[in-house]
Each structure stands twice: as C-alpha cells, then as structure tokens.
Design a protein around this motif. Structure first.
Motif, PDB file in Angstrom:
ATOM      1  N   GLY A 267       0.804  -1.215   0.000  1.00 24.96           N
ATOM      2  CA  GLY A 267       0.000   0.000   0.000  1.00 24.96           C
ATOM      3  C   GLY A 267       0.836   1.263   0.000  1.00 24.96           C
TER       4      GLY A 267
ATOM      5  N   SER B   7      -2.468   7.065  -1.751  1.00 22.47           N
ATOM      6  CA  SER B   7      -3.848   6.626  -1.869  1.00 22.47           C
ATOM      7  C   SER B   7      -4.792   7.271  -0.860  1.00 22.47           C
ATOM      8  CB  SER B   7      -3.920   5.101  -1.746  1.00 22.47           C
ATOM      9  OG  SER B   7      -3.198   4.480  -2.789  1.00 22.47           O
TER      10      SER B   7
ATOM     11  N   THR C 276      -3.105   1.499   3.355  1.00 20.03           N
ATOM     12  CA  THR C 276      -2.194   2.424   2.671  1.00 20.03           C
ATOM     13  C   THR C 276      -1.451   3.284   3.706  1.00 20.03           C
ATOM     14  OG1 THR C 276      -3.883   4.151   2.350  1.00 20.03           O
ATOM     15  CG2 THR C 276      -3.696   2.462   0.654  1.00 20.03           C
TER      16      THR C 276
END
Length: 304
Positions: free
Chosen positions: A144, A148, A214
């Motif tokens: 991740g 994001s 993330t």
C-alpha cells in the motif's frame, strides 16, 4: 497489452503544470509508453496506488512474513499469482479481487520508473522498465501507498504541498527498527512527510486513519518528531524532493513554525531499505520511490 486507449477527455493539466489522468488504466498505459515519467502523486485521483517489490521466489515467504510483522510501513495488498507472472494478481484486500485490481497489467513496464538491485546493492535507478531483468523465477508484491489517501485529504481542503508544487514527496530513513523476518533483518522504517498547520493535525490524523492498507494514520508529527525518528536534517531526505515552504524556501528555514509542521507516515520504500540491509542473492526490482503502480480499484475500497 496495447489495447488500452487514452482519450483526450482522460487527460488534463493542472495550473501547477501537473498532468492528471482520469483512470488507473490510463496512468499505466502512459507509464508503459514512457509518456509519463514523474511522480504519480495526484496522477489519477481516486485510484489506488501501490509500491512494487519483485524478488526471487526463494525470498517470497520471508517477505510475506516481513510485511505481516511490519504492517504499518509494509501493508501487503497483493502479489503476482505465480512466479514469473507479471499480468495477474492475487489480492489481499477483502473487498477487491485480483481481477478488479488491474486489467491488462504489465508489472515490468507500468510504473513510470523502476529501481534494480543486484545482491542487495542498488545498480540501476530510475530505469523506464524492467523487461530485461524479469525472469520466470520472480515474484511481485504490491504494498500500500500513502498517495492513496491524498485524494481524501484534497477533498477535505488539505491538498498535500508536494502536489501543489508539482514535486515528489520527501522520504526519510529513520532509526525505528523493523521487526525481522527470515533474511530481512537490521532494517529501519522509511517515512514520508507532508507539512500542515498545527491546528489541522487532528483532522489530518482522522482522515488518514481510515486508510489502514495504505499506511493509515501518521506515526509522528511535530518538529520534535525529527529527533524521535532519528532524522538529522528535514531539508535532506534520502528519497524524493526536498520539502519547501509555499513560497519556495527550504522547510528548515521555518523550523518551529506552527504553519509548517512536519507530519510523518510509514512509507512503502521501507522494503527497498530492507533489501539493502539484507544479503540477498540475485536481482531484486522495485518502483522508483514516488513512481507508483496505479491500479483500477478505488481508494475508497480500502477504507476501514
């Protein structure tokens, strides 16, 4: 692979000069064709981005354990379905299948830039593809990426400064030890940093906390965090671009300022740091820091 098409309507340019593409597929195609070579921060707003780590298969089990033991800097979200497979993924996200992650994928070309390590030493930085280095024995892992949650920050009125200035996020080596796993021993956390006003830190924490796959909530904040993390100079990151004030000065020039408080998150460059601290045989490949793999699934699919 070339059947992905990008229309004029999918591309626009921000006032800062940054390119914006409408979909993850468009971002991957632009990287594959070497039409986009910059940081992917804000490139396809709303689409999940991932760090990439590609290892000889004999290290795959140790790397899975390494991610499991260090979930903040190394949240594992997917891996290639089989050794040598650069086109299909097995997802570790409960709400997203591997097929939903990325269609018409080529892990050898679909980041804007890659790094190559031989026997744990960086030998090639920022190469446009890894077609020649890829073998049938390589296994790819997706970790991740904090890019994001940047769309969520922007929607809430907190766009990251590096995106506003069309720069790469700054990343630092810290003194925080990683939990060892197999061959991966002796490494430390890598963190990314985004400055915000002191008054906004609680809102920033709340927004990013929900994006656990993330990196989630920041791990440290405040000017005193530099000492706690073992960062000697805010103006000298090990990866990315040096941080600036909005008027273009080095961030260190305003040390202690409540309008420019550094906030730190775990960073997916951590596995590359771990590789350099291990004694791995053979060729390891990864994205170049800041130059991510953009997926087809949405950032909101990982909200906790």
């Amino acid at each position: 692979m070339s059947s992905i098409t990008v229309t004029v309507q999918e591309t626009q340019t921000q006032a800062s000069g940054a390119i914006v593409l409408a979909t993850g597929a468009a971002a991957r195609l632009a990287a594959r064709k070497n039409e986009y070579t910059k940081s992917t921060s804000g490139l396809a707003p709303g689409y999940l981005q991932a760090n990439l780590m590609i290892l000889p298969s004999k290290y795959a089990s140790d790397f899975r354990d390494f991610c499991a033991r260090n979930p903040v800097p190394c949240p594992l979200i997917a891996e290639s379905c089989a050794s040598g497979d650069y086109a299909t993924l097995k997802s570790y996200l409960p709400s997203v299948s591997g097929a939903q992650m990325a269609r018409e994928l080529d892990l050898r070309t679909d980041c804007p830039k890659f790094n190559v390590y031989e026997n744990s030493q960086l030998t090639l930085a920022g190469t446009p593809d890894i077609v020649e280095q890829w073998t049938a024995d390589h296994v790819a892992f997706l970790v991740g990426c904090s890019y994001s949650f940047e769309s969520a920050l922007a929607r809430a009125g907190f766009p990251p400064r590096h995106a506003l200035l069309d720069r790469n996020v700054c990343m630092y080596r810290t003194s925080i030890p990683l939990n060892p796993a197999g061959v991966f021993t002796g490494g430390t956390y890598v963190v990314s940093m985004r400055p915000y006003k002191k008054a906004d830190i609680e809102q920033i924490r709340t927004i990013t906390r929900r994006y656990l796959p993330t990196h989630g909530e920041c791990i440290a904040w405040g000017w005193d965090a530099l000492e706690r993390l073992g960062i000697r100079d805010i103006d000298m990151p090990q990866w990315g671009d040096a941080p600036l004030t909005m008027d273009g000065r080095p961030l260190g020039d305003v040390f202690g300022n409540d309008d420019d408080v550094p906030i730190f998150w775990g960073c997916g460059v951590t596995p590359q740091e771990a590789v350099m601290n291990a004694s791995l045989d053979g060729v390891v490949m990864a994205h170049a820091p800041g130059h991510m793999l953009v997926l087809d699934c949405l950032e909101d699919h990982v909200i906790a």
